[in-house]
Design an enzyme around this catalytic site. Structure first.
Site, PDB file in Angstrom:
ATOM      1  N   LYS A 135       2.609   4.500   1.289  1.00 21.64           N
ATOM      2  CA  LYS A 135       2.955   4.967   2.631  1.00 21.64           C
ATOM      3  C   LYS A 135       2.576   6.442   2.725  1.00 21.64           C
ATOM      4  O   LYS A 135       3.286   7.313   2.232  1.00 21.64           O
ATOM      5  CB  LYS A 135       4.446   4.768   2.902  1.00 21.64           C
ATOM      6  CG  LYS A 135       4.856   5.124   4.321  1.00 21.64           C
ATOM      7  CD  LYS A 135       6.333   4.822   4.549  1.00 21.64           C
ATOM      8  CE  LYS A 135       6.731   5.175   5.976  1.00 21.64           C
ATOM      9  NZ  LYS A 135       6.608   6.609   6.257  1.00 21.64           N
ATOM     10  N   CYS A 140       8.640  44.235 -15.683  1.00 21.76           N
ATOM     11  CA  CYS A 140       9.288  45.202 -16.564  1.00 21.76           C
ATOM     12  C   CYS A 140       8.252  45.617 -17.610  1.00 21.76           C
ATOM     13  O   CYS A 140       7.767  44.771 -18.367  1.00 21.76           O
ATOM     14  CB  CYS A 140      10.502  44.582 -17.241  1.00 21.76           C
ATOM     15  SG  CYS A 140      11.195  45.616 -18.568  1.00 21.76           S
ATOM     16  N   LYS A 143      11.102   3.070   0.807  1.00 23.36           N
ATOM     17  CA  LYS A 143      11.029   4.511   0.590  1.00 23.36           C
ATOM     18  C   LYS A 143      11.310   4.903  -0.865  1.00 23.36           C
ATOM     19  O   LYS A 143      12.016   4.212  -1.591  1.00 23.36           O
ATOM     20  CB  LYS A 143      12.027   5.229   1.498  1.00 23.36           C
ATOM     21  CG  LYS A 143      11.726   5.148   2.987  1.00 23.36           C
ATOM     22  CD  LYS A 143      10.539   6.021   3.357  1.00 23.36           C
ATOM     23  CE  LYS A 143      10.465   6.272   4.843  1.00 23.36           C
ATOM     24  NZ  LYS A 143      11.408   7.255   5.356  1.00 23.36           N
ATOM     25  N   CYS A 150      14.702  46.816 -14.277  1.00 25.82           N
ATOM     26  CA  CYS A 150      14.867  45.550 -14.985  1.00 25.82           C
ATOM     27  C   CYS A 150      16.352  45.199 -15.098  1.00 25.82           C
ATOM     28  O   CYS A 150      17.146  46.024 -15.578  1.00 25.82           O
ATOM     29  CB  CYS A 150      14.249  45.655 -16.380  1.00 25.82           C
ATOM     30  SG  CYS A 150      14.503  44.160 -17.384  1.00 25.82           S
ATOM     31  N   CYS A 203      11.749  44.772 -24.304  1.00 25.50           N
ATOM     32  CA  CYS A 203      12.820  44.226 -23.458  1.00 25.50           C
ATOM     33  C   CYS A 203      13.353  42.946 -24.093  1.00 25.50           C
ATOM     34  O   CYS A 203      12.587  42.046 -24.459  1.00 25.50           O
ATOM     35  CB  CYS A 203      12.289  43.946 -22.062  1.00 25.50           C
ATOM     36  SG  CYS A 203      13.493  43.152 -20.973  1.00 25.50           S
ATOM     37  N   TYR A 213      -5.218   1.450   8.014  1.00 20.07           N
ATOM     38  CA  TYR A 213      -4.311   0.455   7.441  1.00 20.07           C
ATOM     39  C   TYR A 213      -4.154  -0.812   8.286  1.00 20.07           C
ATOM     40  O   TYR A 213      -3.493  -1.753   7.865  1.00 20.07           O
ATOM     41  CB  TYR A 213      -2.932   1.063   7.203  1.00 20.07           C
ATOM     42  CG  TYR A 213      -2.253   1.586   8.449  1.00 20.07           C
ATOM     43  CD1 TYR A 213      -1.636   0.713   9.348  1.00 20.07           C
ATOM     44  CD2 TYR A 213      -2.222   2.942   8.734  1.00 20.07           C
ATOM     45  CE1 TYR A 213      -1.014   1.174  10.491  1.00 20.07           C
ATOM     46  CE2 TYR A 213      -1.600   3.422   9.882  1.00 20.07           C
ATOM     47  CZ  TYR A 213      -1.008   2.529  10.756  1.00 20.07           C
ATOM     48  OH  TYR A 213      -0.393   2.997  11.897  1.00 20.07           O
ATOM     49  N   ASP A 251       2.187  10.092   3.936  1.00 22.51           N
ATOM     50  CA  ASP A 251       3.060  10.960   4.722  1.00 22.51           C
ATOM     51  C   ASP A 251       2.194  11.780   5.671  1.00 22.51           C
ATOM     52  O   ASP A 251       1.839  12.930   5.390  1.00 22.51           O
ATOM     53  CB  ASP A 251       3.862  11.872   3.793  1.00 22.51           C
ATOM     54  CG  ASP A 251       5.142  12.357   4.450  1.00 22.51           C
ATOM     55  OD1 ASP A 251       5.454  11.889   5.561  1.00 22.51           O
ATOM     56  OD2 ASP A 251       5.817  13.216   3.864  1.00 22.51           O
ATOM     57  N   CYS A 303      17.077  45.337 -19.292  1.00 22.05           N
ATOM     58  CA  CYS A 303      17.003  46.567 -20.091  1.00 22.05           C
ATOM     59  C   CYS A 303      17.095  47.845 -19.270  1.00 22.05           C
ATOM     60  O   CYS A 303      17.191  48.945 -19.832  1.00 22.05           O
ATOM     61  CB  CYS A 303      15.711  46.581 -20.925  1.00 22.05           C
ATOM     62  SG  CYS A 303      14.198  46.798 -19.931  1.00 22.05           S
ATOM     63  N   GLU A 306       0.842  -1.191   0.000  1.00 22.50           N
ATOM     64  CA  GLU A 306       0.000   0.000   0.000  1.00 22.50           C
ATOM     65  C   GLU A 306       0.877   1.240   0.000  1.00 22.50           C
ATOM     66  O   GLU A 306       2.029   1.191   0.448  1.00 22.50           O
ATOM     67  CB  GLU A 306      -0.920   0.012   1.223  1.00 22.50           C
ATOM     68  CG  GLU A 306      -0.175   0.000   2.551  1.00 22.50           C
ATOM     69  CD  GLU A 306      -1.097  -0.222   3.729  1.00 22.50           C
ATOM     70  OE1 GLU A 306      -1.832   0.711   4.076  1.00 22.50           O
ATOM     71  OE2 GLU A 306      -1.072  -1.333   4.310  1.00 22.50           O
TER      72      GLU A 306
END
Length: 686
Positions: free
Chosen positions: A128, A443, A331, A425, A448, A243, A130, A428, A126
């Site tokens: 895992k 910008c 894991k 910017c 540009c 579970y 977290d 430019c 199944e």
């Protein structure tokens, strides 16, 4: 080595000191994790510390002490909650990081049981989750206690908070005719978790308030469940998958698979991806499959759990100090690590957005070396107080660009420097602007250089006009030499023009020229997406193409026309109207049409009626499509759909968080399949 020799051998002082230091580090991180819900290292780094300590203690068993972290499970409960002893210990699992360790786990079990190595052992597998492990005690069917795992022997009483989770039944009931009688007492174990969307919402809220975000959904779930005020827990959308069981009175399960099949019949939600496999090879294949789809799941997982199915073997195998011999956590590669922020550079996007990018001390995340990560925007940096020189938590999930999650302020030395956001910017030199309702500096210079390059790259990308061979270097060279100022100019280039670019000979120039000519024949949806209208992604572009049918109608659509389309909000509608109002944009589009850009219908092949005579019901959230899209596919393939479950239904397709239709299907014995099985049925399985 004989015991006498072990007792007499001299242990190097550096080993003794290293073991002592490892224990101190692990205890500190246990405290941060279990008591404060505020870790300062990633899971992968914690696992590495524990694995190293375990390795040294196996080499020098004389150093093992009763209070070593390897000899216990978690940490003492935090103050503020009543202590609850577990009738049976809630042990943590040993972990494996590769196939070799999983195969060795299987061999070790067979050696312990005295079985030949070729004997297959049946396992349940199944995802895992977290999250936060909990135990729910049901007496005579009623929920009496909800407790955290705590140190594995004593947990915290969080009953009132547990009751705020909608998927926690206050009373167990028999939902199917074949459901066993509910035992007088059953201790059910599960994992409380928080969906990714809810995690994102809470973190955005915390950042707005100037609070540190949660490092990951697991910590968010733990912090939410351990609130002293249950009303706070109730505001956060927690969920749970069950579970297993602890103590059970009046009923005896024979297999773990029987447990997983029985719990839903009593109203307890089990993960739809649980599976029974015949041997360890199938368990490994399952792990690889779940790792491939992990980013499509609405919740975080960090591996798969492998358990011996036969519970009589559990009794024979027994447990070690902190973990059972019959189960293993296989894991995945970590998606979060800590590293140092060395510098920050500022990039200019195709819409003029200025994005701060972190330059990192190179670190491996999920098998990829990461050296850069996004810092989102100025507000994000200020609210989290991120500084150059900080140690930071970095995450990379799926194909998403790596991002900074939070700084580890406890590791500051005082040498860190403030990040100064530019006022002009960086390409430019134009003064940056920021609208009051936005968090992003932009910008405003439409000419540009950086914006021009990014617009060309987006226009030529695979899912837009799909111009093969037009990458970033070519885009820069075209702009540098004044050959292209906007994307319409691409269609007025001759093949000889490409010969002026560095590295181009006749064949390469001719290939790129032909790729541009080929792109003139496209679909309306691709063209709309290629224009790079703010807030208009691929799906939205396709939706607009289907709604308006022609470019001219879309270009002249009003706000009300756009807002009448489901899924189009005010900001999207406003962005579309403003884009097509702009005279320069209209001229650019006309130039492309004059150059021969035309739209063809999306090719739709006649699909075989492979579902003819079958009726489907959909429940829960699907990951690869919406339920309406799934229903349309069924109809295209000759099947029927209905919204109510009856004995006339052939399949109930259960997505994430299935509702009452799932329970009704169990009662009637209607076949239930998950999304993966549905995709296989329609020929779309990966």
């Amino acid at each position: 080595m004989p015991e006498e020799a072990k007792e007499k051998r001299e242990i190097p002082q550096e080993i003794i000191e290293k073991v002592k230091k490892l224990r101190e580090e692990i205890e500190y991180h246990n405290y941060r994790y279990y008591v404060l819900d505020s870790p300062v290292i990633s899971d992968a780094e914690y696992d590495a510390l524990m694995r190293e300590l375990r390795r040294l203690e196996e080499m020098y068993p004389e150093l093992i002490t009763p209070d070593s972290p390897t000899q216990r499970i978690g940490f003492k409960p935090a103050e503020g909650f009543k202590e609850v002893p577990h009738a049976e210990p809630m042990l943590s699992l040993d972990d494996a990081m590769n196939e070799e360790e999983v195969i060795e786990f299987d061999k070790r079990i067979k050696r312990f049981l005295g079985l030949p190595e070729e004997t297959p052992i049946e396992y349940t597998v199944e995802p895992k989750i977290d999250g936060l492990a909990v135990e729910l005690v049901y007496e005579n069917g009623s929920l009496s206690i909800g407790a955290t795992r705590g140190d594995g022997y004593v947990g915290e009483d969080v009953t009132n908070n547990i009751k705020t989770i909608p998927t926690v039944p206050l009373r167990l009931r028999k939902f199917t005719e074949d459901a066993p009688d509910i035992p007088p007492r059953i201790d059910v174990r599960g994992e409380v978790y928080m969906n990714k969307d809810e995690f994102k919402r809470i973190n955005e809220e915390r950042i707005r308030k100037g609070e540190l975000p949660f490092a990951n959904p697991r910590n968010a779930a733990a912090g939410s469940l351990r609130q002293l005020d249950p009303s706070i827990t109730a505001k956060r959308k927690l969920d749970i998958f069950y579970y297993g069981v602890g103590k059970v009175e009046g009923y005896k399960f024979k297999t773990q698979w029987e447990i997983l099949q029985t719990l839903p019949k009593w109203g307890l939600k089990v993960n739809p991806y649980v599976k029974l496999v015949k041997d360890i090879k199938e368990a490994i294949n399952y792990h690889h499959h779940i790792e491939r789809i992990r980013d499509t799941l609405p919740y975080e997982i960090d591996g798969v759990v492998i358990k011996v199915n036969d519970l009589s073997l559990w009794e024979k195998l027994g447990t070690k100090a902190r973990s059972p011999r019959y189960a293993l956590a296989y894991k995945f590669q970590p998606t979060q690590v800590t590293t140092q922020l060395l510098d920050v550079v500022f990039q200019v996007g195709r819409t003029g957005a200025i994005t701060p990018v972190a330059v990192l001390k190179p670190v491996q995340i999920g098998g990829v070396i990461v050296e850069r990560a996004t810092l989102h925007n100025e507000d994000f940096i200020k609210n989290l107080d991120i500084r150059i020189g900080d140690w930071v938590l970095v995450q990379r999930a799926g194909e998403v660009i790596p991002e900074i999650v939070m700084p580890i302020k406890e590791r500051r030395t005082g040498q860190e420097k403030e990040i100064i956001f530019p006022t002009h910017c960086p390409i430019c030199g134009t003064k940056l602007i920021k609208k009051p309702e936005e968090a992003i500096w932009r910008c405003p210079n439409k000419n540009c250089y950086a914006q021009a390059v990014r617009k060309i790259l987006h226009f030529a990308s695979r899912n837009a006009m799909n111009i093969e061979g037009l990458g970033e270097k070519v885009a820069r060279d075209l702009v540098d030499r004044g050959l292209v100022q906007n994307v319409a100019d691409l269609y007025y280039l001759k093949w000889e023009d490409f010969m002026k670019l560095p590295g181009f000979a006749y064949k390469k120039a001719k290939n790129l020229y032909e790729a541009i000519q080929k792109s003139k024949k496209t679909t309306l949806g691709r063209f709309i997406y290629a224009l790079g209208i703010r807030h208009v992604g691929e799906a939205m572009a396709q939706m607009l193409a289907e709604k308006f049918k022609s470019l001219d109608k879309l270009m002249n659509a009003s706000m009300s026309d756009l807002l009448s389309i489901p899924g189009v909000g005010y900001e999207v509608a406003k962005s579309i109207v403003e884009f097509f109002k702009n005279e320069e944009n209209r001229k650019m589009i006309q130039r492309m049409l004059d150059a021969g850009v035309t739209f063809v219908e999306e090719e739709k092949e006649e699909k075989p009626k492979i579902l003819e005579g079958l009726t489907f019901v959909f429940t829960g959230t699907l990951k690869s499509m919406t339920r309406d899209e799934a229903k349309e596919i069924v109809r295209e393939l000759g099947g029927k759909t209905t919204d109510s479950v009856s004995k006339n239904v052939d399949y109930v397709v259960a997505g994430d968080n299935p509702g009452s239709k799932y329970q009704r299907a169990l009662q009637l014995g209607v076949k239930i399949i998950n999304e993966e099985e549905f995709l296989k049925l329609i020929g779309k399985a990966k």
